[in-house]
Design a protein around this motif. Structure first.
Motif, PDB file in Angstrom:
ATOM      1  N   GLY A 142       0.802  -1.215   0.000  1.00 20.46           N
ATOM      2  CA  GLY A 142       0.000   0.000   0.000  1.00 20.46           C
ATOM      3  C   GLY A 142       0.830   1.258   0.000  1.00 20.46           C
ATOM      4  N   ALA A 143       1.932   1.260   0.754  1.00 23.50           N
ATOM      5  CA  ALA A 143       2.787   2.447   0.793  1.00 23.50           C
ATOM      6  C   ALA A 143       3.319   2.785  -0.592  1.00 23.50           C
ATOM      7  N   ALA A 144       3.782   1.757  -1.312  1.00 20.77           N
ATOM      8  CA  ALA A 144       4.293   1.985  -2.663  1.00 20.77           C
ATOM      9  C   ALA A 144       3.175   2.450  -3.592  1.00 20.77           C
ATOM     10  N   LEU A 145       1.996   1.842  -3.466  1.00 22.58           N
ATOM     11  CA  LEU A 145       0.883   2.222  -4.333  1.00 22.58           C
ATOM     12  C   LEU A 145       0.400   3.639  -4.056  1.00 22.58           C
ATOM     13  N   PHE A 146       0.398   4.052  -2.793  1.00 21.82           N
ATOM     14  CA  PHE A 146       0.000   5.420  -2.472  1.00 21.82           C
ATOM     15  C   PHE A 146       0.887   6.427  -3.207  1.00 21.82           C
ATOM     16  N   VAL A 147       2.178   6.203  -3.160  1.00 21.05           N
ATOM     17  CA  VAL A 147       3.121   7.124  -3.800  1.00 21.05           C
ATOM     18  C   VAL A 147       2.928   7.114  -5.310  1.00 21.05           C
TER      19      VAL A 147
END
Length: 549
Positions: free
Chosen positions: A306-311
């Motif tokens: 999720g962290a990577a997708l948010f960015v």
């Protein structure tokens, strides 16, 4: 939920692949007969849509539907053989391909650019559809790689289809980038096999959920999934892997670009959803990250994803929107718009990966799927409209267009409907997709995400308004005055526009289908039970005692 035996439902799983493979073969053999080739292509696309509709109803939507069906190629049990799986998620994705595939093929029968290369247009189109279909149905990682490559090989040729310097340059960068992506994909797949001893998705999910029983360490496997995530983001066109999109989309024929933007980009999104929630969600790997306005922590690898997708989603929405505002042609605007719009699809997926409440996770996945459907319909229509305009006027540059609304009101209305769908105006499909995305972000209390979504929506209004005004409003240019607009192509656009309206008006059914797809994505136990991967030691013992495969 139990595995479906070899029978009607099981055979339905492989039917779309057999149809499109037969179409590709037949159109190759009919290279010297263009009319027969076009007729076979069109008939096969209708048969493909019928097969997908049968999967939707008999496997997913009917009151007594099993919800999931499997096909073990050659009768070999999982994880030893090739497994094909049709459930709510794959059926939802296949439906988008079927709708846009029929529209693109009907459009293609009316106008094909080029000369001698026309003879291989239809076989390549079907091989492209075969790769997409296989990716949605495959049940193991290696065959996901194989179907990615089938899809890419056809798209390589399409990007270089016209053969000019610009197209050759675009194809060179497109091929180079995707070859690197394929190498990374294969490296990740090989690493996962070396670490876990399996590539079957159900078997992998089972082993990650009980690592001690199989002697596994989940952390390296999750690290290898990070490699795959970068490949899937490349296929989806998420920033920072988006730079191939503008040149490739301008180089390919518009009817192929419609399929590339509307369907093949969804393969990357599908792979992210399938592997994140069906396969890797059960692994226990501690994550504790802090992003502005968002707390990401837990014992699952999903928050890391999720962290990577948010960015990436944030960057895609902003880069795509800002880039689209400054383009000087229809395909330029729509190409950059595709970057921004896929960010709107990835953002709710990111919310789903970080959600702790099952209800919020399901809502976010439904939002992503509904928005993906709207993007397929609207962006497919818009790229097909580029083909119509270019075939009629010889250009898609704003400086040479103007007054198209007066020249062809049906064309103008269809493009206007698709533009409003991207903006999110009720009662069109885009309204519900955008509303659900905003709703998911609000329920997640992600203030910065809401700001990004709002800015992205304003940018969408800006570039769609500019494209409409420059092309369809104002005085007619010389190119528009002398244009001969194909009525069949306009009819295809009109049907897609009606579909956009119908999805909005009949949204309750679409929402129920998306809910089923979201449930299928997170139902790891149901997926594992249906595929029923056999334990290696049990199979060896059975063989030693005289059993067969």
């Amino acid at each position: 939920m139990t595995a479906t035996p070899i029978g009607t439902d099981s055979q339905l799983v492989i039917a779309p692949m057999l149809i499109v493979l037969a179409a590709a073969t037949a159109t190759l053999l009919l290279g010297r007969y263009p009319r027969a080739r076009a007729a076979v292509s069109l008939a096969s696309s209708i048969a493909y849509a019928a097969a997908v509709a049968a999967i939707d109803w008999y496997i997913v939507l009917a009151p007594d539907a099993p919800g999931i069906a499997t096909y073990q190629v050659g009768g070999w049990p999982a994880p030893f053989g090739i497994t094909l799986v049709a459930d709510g998620l794959s059926a939802f994705m296949l439906t988008m391909v079927a709708i846009l595939g029929v529209a693109s093929l009907v459009f293609s029968t009316r106008h094909l650019p080029g000369g001698e290369e026309r003879s291989y247009y239809f076989p390549l189109f079907h091989f492209l559809a075969l790769g997409v279909t296989g990716a949605f149905l495959t049940g193991d990682l290696f065959n996901l790689f194989v179907w990615f490559e089938v899809m890419l090989m056809a798209s390589y040729v399409f990007v270089a289809y016209s053969g000019g310097p610009q197209h050759t340059r675009a194809a060179f960068w497109y091929v180079t980038l995707n070859l690197v992506g394929s190498a990374v994909f294969l490296l990740g797949v090989g690493g996962i096999y070396a670490t876990t001893g399996t590539l079957n998705m159900a078997d992998l999910a089972q082993r990650l959920a009980e690592p001690a029983a199989y002697g596994l360490e989940p952390a390296p496997v999750v690290g290898l999934f990070a490699l795959l995530l970068s490949v899937f983001a490349l296929k989806a066109g998420l920033v920072p892997f988006q730079f191939w999109i503008p040149t490739a989309y301008r180089a390919a024929p518009p009817q192929v670009t419609a399929l590339l933007a509307g369907a093949t980009k969804k393969v990357g999104i599908y792979a992210i959803i399938r592997l994140s929630f069906t396969v890797f969600a059960g692994a226990e790997v501690g994550v504790d990250l802090s992003l502005p306005g968002v707390t990401i922590a837990g014992d699952s690898p999903l928050p890391f994803i999720g962290a990577a997708l948010f960015v990436m989603a944030t960057a895609s929405i902003l880069v795509g929107g800002i880039g689209a505002v400054g383009r000087d042609s229809l395909e330029g605007v729509f190409a950059y718009s595709s970057i921004g719009q896929v960010g709107f699809i990835a953002m709710p997926v990111a919310i789903a990966t970080t959600a702790t409440a099952p209800g919020l996770r399901k809502l976010a996945l439904v939002a992503a799927l509904v928005y993906a459907l709207n993007h397929t319909l609207a962006k497919g229509l818009l790229f097909l409209s580029v083909g119509t305009v270019r075939a009629a006027t010889g250009t898609s540059q704003f400086a040479e267009l103007g007054g198209l609304a007066k020249r062809s009101p049906p064309l103008a209305v269809a493009v206007f409907v698709a533009s409003l769908a991207l903006v999110g105006i009720p009662p069109l499909s885009g309204f519900f997709g955008k509303f659900l995305v905003f709703d998911a972000a609000a329920r997640a209390r992600a203030g910065p995400v809401l700001v990004v979504l709002l800015v992205g929506s304003l940018l969408t209004i800006a570039y769609t308004t500019r494209a409409w005004n420059r092309s369809f409003w104002g005085a007619q240019t010389d190119a528009v005055e002398t244009a001969s607009i194909d009525s069949v192509q306009v009819a295809v656009l009109a049907v897609l526009a009606v579909t956009i309206v119908a999805v909005g008006v009949g949204f309750e059914f679409v929402y129920e289908f998306a809910e089923i797809a979201a449930d299928a994505a997170v139902d790891t136990d149901g997926y594992v039970d249906a595929v029923d991967p056999q334990d290696v030691s049990e199979v060896i013992d059975a063989s030693a005692n005289g059993g067969d495969h």
